[in-house]
Write an enzyme that holds these catalytic residues in place. Sequence first.
Site, mmCIF file in Angstrom:
data_model
loop_
_atom_site.group_PDB
_atom_site.id
_atom_site.type_symbol
_atom_site.label_atom_id
_atom_site.label_comp_id
_atom_site.label_asym_id
_atom_site.label_seq_id
_atom_site.Cartn_x
_atom_site.Cartn_y
_atom_site.Cartn_z
ATOM 1 N N GLU A 140 0.826 -1.214 0.000
ATOM 2 C CA GLU A 140 0.000 0.000 0.000
ATOM 3 C C GLU A 140 0.863 1.269 0.000
ATOM 4 O O GLU A 140 0.373 2.360 0.292
ATOM 5 C CB GLU A 140 -0.954 0.020 1.211
ATOM 6 N N HIS A 163 -2.895 1.878 8.412
ATOM 7 C CA HIS A 163 -3.969 1.119 7.754
ATOM 8 C C HIS A 163 -4.232 -0.147 8.549
ATOM 9 O O HIS A 163 -3.298 -0.848 8.936
ATOM 10 C CB HIS A 163 -3.519 0.769 6.322
ATOM 11 N N HIS A 165 -7.286 -3.551 9.225
ATOM 12 C CA HIS A 165 -8.522 -4.246 8.838
ATOM 13 C C HIS A 165 -9.428 -4.332 10.065
ATOM 14 O O HIS A 165 -9.602 -5.407 10.649
ATOM 15 C CB HIS A 165 -8.210 -5.638 8.304
ATOM 16 N N HIS A 235 -12.924 -3.438 3.323
ATOM 17 C CA HIS A 235 -11.489 -3.695 3.443
ATOM 18 C C HIS A 235 -10.908 -3.211 4.775
ATOM 19 O O HIS A 235 -10.372 -4.002 5.540
ATOM 20 C CB HIS A 235 -10.749 -3.063 2.254
HETATM 21 P P1 13P Z 1 1.066 -5.466 3.007
HETATM 22 O O1 13P Z 1 1.480 -6.761 3.686
HETATM 23 O O2 13P Z 1 1.661 -5.341 1.645
HETATM 24 O O3 13P Z 1 1.325 -4.296 3.890
HETATM 25 O O4 13P Z 1 -0.503 -5.557 2.743
HETATM 26 C C1 13P Z 1 -1.410 -5.661 3.795
HETATM 27 C C2 13P Z 1 -2.697 -4.996 3.506
HETATM 28 O O5 13P Z 1 -3.443 -4.736 4.422
HETATM 29 C C3 13P Z 1 -3.059 -4.659 2.107
HETATM 30 O O6 13P Z 1 -4.171 -3.830 2.042
HETATM 31 ZN ZN ZN Z 2 -5.418 -3.905 3.781
#
Ligand code: 13P
Ligand code: ZN
Length: 294
Positions: A140, A163, A165, A235
């Site tokens: 990302e 970021h 989830h 997401h």
């Molecule tokens: P990465 O392992 O590349 O950081 O990806 C994790 C992710 O949450 C992608 O949206």
């Molecule tokens: Zn992600």
Amino acid sequence: MSIHLQGLQELTHLIFISMKDILKSNKALKTVLREIAGVAGYMWERGWAERNAGNISVHVSDLLGHEIAEKVSLPVTELPMEYPKLAGCVFFVSGKGKRMRDLARKPLENGLFIKLNDSANGYSILSSETDSGNFKPTSELPAHLAIHQMIAERGSSEKVVMHSHVTELVSITQAREFCKQDVLNNLLWSMHPETMIFVPKGVGFVPYFLPGTLDIATETIKALRDHDVAIWEKHGVFAIGENVPDTFDVIDILAKSARIFFMCRSAQIIPDGLNEEQLNGLKTLASNFQTLPQ
Ligand code: 13P
Ligand code: ZN
């Protein structure tokens, strides 16, 4: 065309920086890494970090720039676009495919320091603790750098992009009725008074796009122009902040609001939520709160 310089790995390896050595004397940077490790652990504990889910970047030019100024002859990897405001800037970023639960224990082995080149169209990996052959910054990175570029353009003081989830917030975006930004914000604000106080600009909604692309990066900076957090449909979330703990707190508060909503619903309660008058009172309180001395 790739501008990665082949065949220099062995030679240039000699001038990769040992972050372990730098950290011995750089207390501020050590603190940032400790905070990243702490927050990565919280994400794992909350169930937001399955496998390699989530990533983080911190702009550390102020903390590290002078120590690496002369280390310029490293291999350069091309970026998908130019980030002119970030030329020469240094970031700590979590590694592609790395686990948050591992970042929590060993940040230097699961994240890396990168420096953008003077043309701001490529980056070099600075740290030597990483397995430089296979180790890349998060997938990302386009979104992270686009956000840091937006922060630099507007001259604001955020250093952190996070970021995650967040299960509770991803769940909400499974319902079409909550994929409308105003409806989503009213729901989150109305579940708990502190949400308005600590997330006064609310969330920007980003409809589904393929992860890791320039398209999702572009939509994310649009969402973050006027909001504290961007929520990616089905997401996760992207949040920005001045430091690592505060950035995590904003995500945590939103997750709490979503959790209250789901707890009520699973107990067959239709939550009343705070009404318009109560929300307006909180809005005023929030604007006073923002101007209070720390
Ligand atoms: P990465 O392992 O590349 O950081 O990806 C994790 C992710 O949450 C992608 O949206
Ligand atoms: Zn992600």
